[in-house]
Design a protein around this motif. Structure first.
Motif, PDB file in Angstrom:
ATOM      1  N   GLU A  23       0.827  -1.213   0.000  1.00 48.05           N
ATOM      2  CA  GLU A  23       0.000   0.000   0.000  1.00 48.05           C
ATOM      3  C   GLU A  23       0.856   1.256   0.000  1.00 48.05           C
ATOM      4  O   GLU A  23       0.538   2.241  -0.684  1.00 48.05           O
ATOM      5  N   VAL A  24       1.956   1.235   0.751  1.00 48.20           N
ATOM      6  CA  VAL A  24       2.829   2.403   0.801  1.00 48.20           C
ATOM      7  C   VAL A  24       3.540   2.605  -0.534  1.00 48.20           C
ATOM      8  O   VAL A  24       3.623   3.731  -1.055  1.00 48.20           O
ATOM      9  N   LEU A  25       4.038   1.530  -1.122  1.00 47.90           N
ATOM     10  CA  LEU A  25       4.762   1.663  -2.385  1.00 47.90           C
ATOM     11  C   LEU A  25       3.857   2.096  -3.533  1.00 47.90           C
ATOM     12  O   LEU A  25       4.339   2.604  -4.554  1.00 47.90           O
ATOM     13  N   ALA A  26       2.557   1.910  -3.357  1.00 47.79           N
ATOM     14  CA  ALA A  26       1.620   2.319  -4.408  1.00 47.79           C
ATOM     15  C   ALA A  26       1.354   3.821  -4.396  1.00 47.79           C
ATOM     16  O   ALA A  26       0.744   4.351  -5.326  1.00 47.79           O
ATOM     17  N   VAL A  27       1.807   4.522  -3.349  1.00 50.34           N
ATOM     18  CA  VAL A  27       1.578   5.962  -3.241  1.00 50.34           C
ATOM     19  C   VAL A  27       2.615   6.700  -4.094  1.00 50.34           C
ATOM     20  O   VAL A  27       3.825   6.468  -3.983  1.00 50.34           O
ATOM     21  N   ASP A  28       2.140   7.569  -4.941  1.00 45.73           N
ATOM     22  CA  ASP A  28       3.002   8.321  -5.854  1.00 45.73           C
ATOM     23  C   ASP A  28       3.486   9.596  -5.153  1.00 45.73           C
ATOM     24  O   ASP A  28       2.784  10.604  -5.122  1.00 45.73           O
ATOM     25  N   HIS A  29       4.692   9.505  -4.572  1.00 48.72           N
ATOM     26  CA  HIS A  29       5.265  10.667  -3.883  1.00 48.72           C
ATOM     27  C   HIS A  29       6.775  10.614  -4.058  1.00 48.72           C
ATOM     28  O   HIS A  29       7.387   9.537  -3.973  1.00 48.72           O
ATOM     29  N   PRO A  30       7.424  11.761  -4.284  1.00 54.19           N
ATOM     30  CA  PRO A  30       8.875  11.761  -4.531  1.00 54.19           C
ATOM     31  C   PRO A  30       9.693  11.098  -3.425  1.00 54.19           C
ATOM     32  O   PRO A  30      10.657  10.376  -3.722  1.00 54.19           O
ATOM     33  N   PHE A  31       9.326  11.334  -2.147  1.00 53.07           N
ATOM     34  CA  PHE A  31      10.114  10.728  -1.072  1.00 53.07           C
ATOM     35  C   PHE A  31      10.023   9.214  -1.120  1.00 53.07           C
ATOM     36  O   PHE A  31      11.029   8.516  -0.930  1.00 53.07           O
ATOM     37  N   ILE A  32       8.856   8.671  -1.363  1.00 51.15           N
ATOM     38  CA  ILE A  32       8.694   7.215  -1.429  1.00 51.15           C
ATOM     39  C   ILE A  32       9.500   6.650  -2.582  1.00 51.15           C
ATOM     40  O   ILE A  32      10.181   5.618  -2.447  1.00 51.15           O
ATOM     41  N   HIS A  33       9.483   7.301  -3.734  1.00 49.72           N
ATOM     42  CA  HIS A  33      10.273   6.831  -4.870  1.00 49.72           C
ATOM     43  C   HIS A  33      11.763   6.823  -4.538  1.00 49.72           C
ATOM     44  O   HIS A  33      12.479   5.874  -4.876  1.00 49.72           O
ATOM     45  N   THR A  34      12.230   7.865  -3.857  1.00 51.62           N
ATOM     46  CA  THR A  34      13.651   7.981  -3.545  1.00 51.62           C
ATOM     47  C   THR A  34      14.063   7.000  -2.452  1.00 51.62           C
ATOM     48  O   THR A  34      15.059   6.279  -2.581  1.00 51.62           O
ATOM     49  N   PHE A  35      13.278   6.948  -1.378  1.00 50.35           N
ATOM     50  CA  PHE A  35      13.650   6.144  -0.214  1.00 50.35           C
ATOM     51  C   PHE A  35      13.630   4.652  -0.515  1.00 50.35           C
ATOM     52  O   PHE A  35      14.508   3.906  -0.071  1.00 50.35           O
ATOM     53  N   PHE A  36      12.627   4.219  -1.263  1.00 49.66           N
ATOM     54  CA  PHE A  36      12.482   2.787  -1.548  1.00 49.66           C
ATOM     55  C   PHE A  36      12.927   2.437  -2.962  1.00 49.66           C
ATOM     56  O   PHE A  36      12.634   1.337  -3.451  1.00 49.66           O
ATOM     57  N   GLY A  37      13.652   3.348  -3.603  1.00 50.05           N
ATOM     58  CA  GLY A  37      13.890   3.182  -5.031  1.00 50.05           C
ATOM     59  C   GLY A  37      15.000   2.255  -5.446  1.00 50.05           C
ATOM     60  O   GLY A  37      14.926   1.624  -6.496  1.00 50.05           O
TER      61      GLY A  37
END
Length: 265
Positions: free
Chosen positions: A238-252
């Motif tokens: 559910e968290v990875l499905a959220v489109d946000h720059p921090f999530i893309h960077t942190f879990f990228g």
């Protein structure tokens, strides 16, 4: 046959935050944060530097009064005006601080015994038995009880601090960067120890960490702080499905990030 009175009811969350705002002067740290943590969950709280992760932990355990909003533990306001109710709530959780926060003038034994002695209901023989039990739980030996904090390695400091946090058999364990300062092997061993104890004792965990290996090893749910609020909260998927720059960077990218993403599949 009629259903029992509690049928269909959902147990109250261990942690319930509503409309929490935190500011220091004109600087806003949190704005309108809502968060529930259910019993038995292991929640990993992540966010960028300065996002207010540790500040939120301090509000959860009553070390910091929010500018607005409410924080409840076990259905009770953590900043209750009645000191007896506050003491009762605080005995139901333990906290592991980032650097251990052991009392430097106390031996290992006395650090672990401190919360037990504060109860003023146990004799020294019972306290001794409980301290030895807590030492064994974190895989330390009775002889380690005579050591002073300055004589401990970083891994042992973490284990002693964990034993002290568990001394009153809490229902909630709060961890601030639990593996910070440990080398990878010690960090992995410490994660496995917490995971084993949680499985045996069933306590709820809320932890702040920037370490993706720790998240992958412990967290069953994630909450992400960014833009002064929680932008995502739920399972890894559910968290990875959220489109946000921090999530893309942190879990990228990276091995640990790949392990986190693999859990979402």
């Amino acid at each position: 046959m009629s259903a029992p009175p509690d049928a269909g009811r959902t147990a109250a969350p261990v942690i319930e935050i509503r409309g929490l705002c935190t500011r220091f002067g004109d600087v806003v740290i949190h704005r309108d944060i809502d968060l529930d943590v259910a019993a038995g969950q292991m929640l990993g709280l992540v966010g960028g530097s300065g996002s207010g992760k540790t500040t939120l932990l301090r509000a959860i355990v009553g070390l910091l009064a929010p500018s607005a909003g409410t924080v409840k533990l076990f259905g009770q306001a953590i900043l209750d005006a009645d000191p007896r109710r506050m003491r009762a709530v605080r005995r139901r959780f333990g906290m592991l601080f980032q650097q251990g926060a052991l009392f430097s003038a106390f031996s290992v034994f006395d650090n672990i015994a401190f919360p037990l002695r504060e109860l003023r209901t146990l004799d020294e023989e019972m306290i001794r038995d409980l301290v030895l039990l807590k030492l064994a739980m974190v895989e330390l030996e009775p002889r380690h009880g005579s050591l002073m904090p300055a004589e401990l390695s970083g891994g042992m400091v973490k284990r002693v601090a964990l034993a002290r946090a568990l001394s009153l058999e809490p229902e909630l364990l709060v961890l601030d960067e639990p593996t910070a300062g440990l080398d990878p092997d010690l960090a992995e061993n410490f994660v496995q120890l917490i995971k084993l104890l949680q499985k045996e004792l069933g306590f709820t965990v809320v932890m702040v960490t920037h370490d993706l290996d720790t998240l992958a090893g412990l967290a069953t749910r994630l909450a992400v702080l960014a833009d002064q609020k929680i932008i995502a909260c739920g399972t890894v998927a559910e968290v990875l499905a959220v489109d946000h720059p921090f999530i893309h960077t942190f879990f990228g990218s990276g091995r640990a990030a790949a392990a986190i993403r693999q859990e979402a599949i």
